[in-house]
Design a protein around this motif. Structure first.
Motif: not given
Ligand code: UDP
Length: 245
Positions: A8, A10-11, A28-30, A32, A36, A39-41, A43
């Motif tokens: 896994e 960061k993205a 992912k929606d992550d 950084t 890092a 950080k946020d998500s 959508s």
């Protein structure tokens, strides 16, 4: 179907694939930035990066660049060839922006006299430091032949992508590439891996110089999904969003 995660980042998450030699890249929606610390998500970001990368790698394949992409499986996943990643981030800069400005005192937006290729060691704990070719060969991260091949492919990729983005009214300011070693019968081959998306490119609108990339997140400008969607739209891609994400 339950999938076995292999790694896994960061993205993205890498899962075991349907057969040996193939793995699944899940976007992912992550988001950084700054190693890092921020950080946020966001959508639908992963959906857009999956779509854009699934367009750009085959386009590069069509001009003879070997790459790991096999097919997009769904909104967030793509099947890719398993490679051993060369632990070097290859940064290409056409125009000064980001870290090179503070590091070397350049002004953001200043065109560089020629495309500049920089190498960074892929090591979050060390903050991905810039390294010279000699660090890479002497410390054994890659050998001279591999670096020659990486630079040859990177120059071709930059020429092609600069033109591709120019045609849709976008300036390719800089971007990051990663390469991997793909096992073959007679040894192995260096191929393009990872992703090419607005998460790892700086893309400015040709008319307005508006940022259409991850700097919208890094610099709290907002409108990231709108900007990535605009890139996908200009590339002629059919955007479909995931429900309830
Ligand atoms: N980049 C990336 N991953 C990294 C570092 C850089 O994708 O870990 C990309 C970044 O999006 C930009 C280019 O490489 O398009 C140059 O980034 P820079 O070195 O200026 O770093 P930053 O300003 O992102 O810290």
């Amino acid at each position: 179907m339950t999938r076995t995660p292999l790694y896994e980042g960061k993205a993205k998450i890498l899962f075991e694939g349907p057969e040996a030699g193939l793995i699944i890249q899940y976007f992912k929606d992550d988001a950084t930035a700054y190693n890092a610390q921020k950080k946020d998500s966001i959508s639908q970001k992963g959906v857009l990066n999956n779509l854009i990368s699934a367009h750009l790698l085959p386009a590069l394949g069509a001009i003879g660049i070997p790459h790991h992409f096999v097919e997009r499986l769904n909104l967030r996943e793509q099947l890719v060839k398993q490679v051993e990643i060369v632990p070097i981030e290859v940064i290409v800069r056409n125009v000064a922006a980001g870290s090179i400005c503070s590091r070397l005192g350049l002004t953001e937006g200043e065109a560089l006299p020629a495309p500049l290729i920089e190498f960074c060691l892929k090591d979050d704990a060390l903050g991905d430091p810039v390294v010279a070719r000699e660090h890479i060969t002497v410390l054994g991260y890659a050998d001279d032949d591999e670096l020659d091949e990486i630079v040859y492919l990177t120059e071709k990729i930059n020429d092609f992508l600069t033109g591709l983005f120019f045609a849709i009214g976008v300036r390719l300011i800089d971007f990051k590439l990663e390469f991997g070693r793909l096992e073959s019968e007679d040894g192995y081959e260096i191929i393009l891996a990872d992703e090419i998306s607005p998460d790892n490119c700086r893309l400015w609108d040709s008319q307005t110089n508006e940022k259409m990339d991850k700097d919208r997140f890094r610099r709290d400008l907002g409108g990231l999904v709108e900007a990535y969607s605009e890139i996908a739209k200009r590339l002629g891609l059919n955007i479909e969003f995931e429900a309830n994400s």
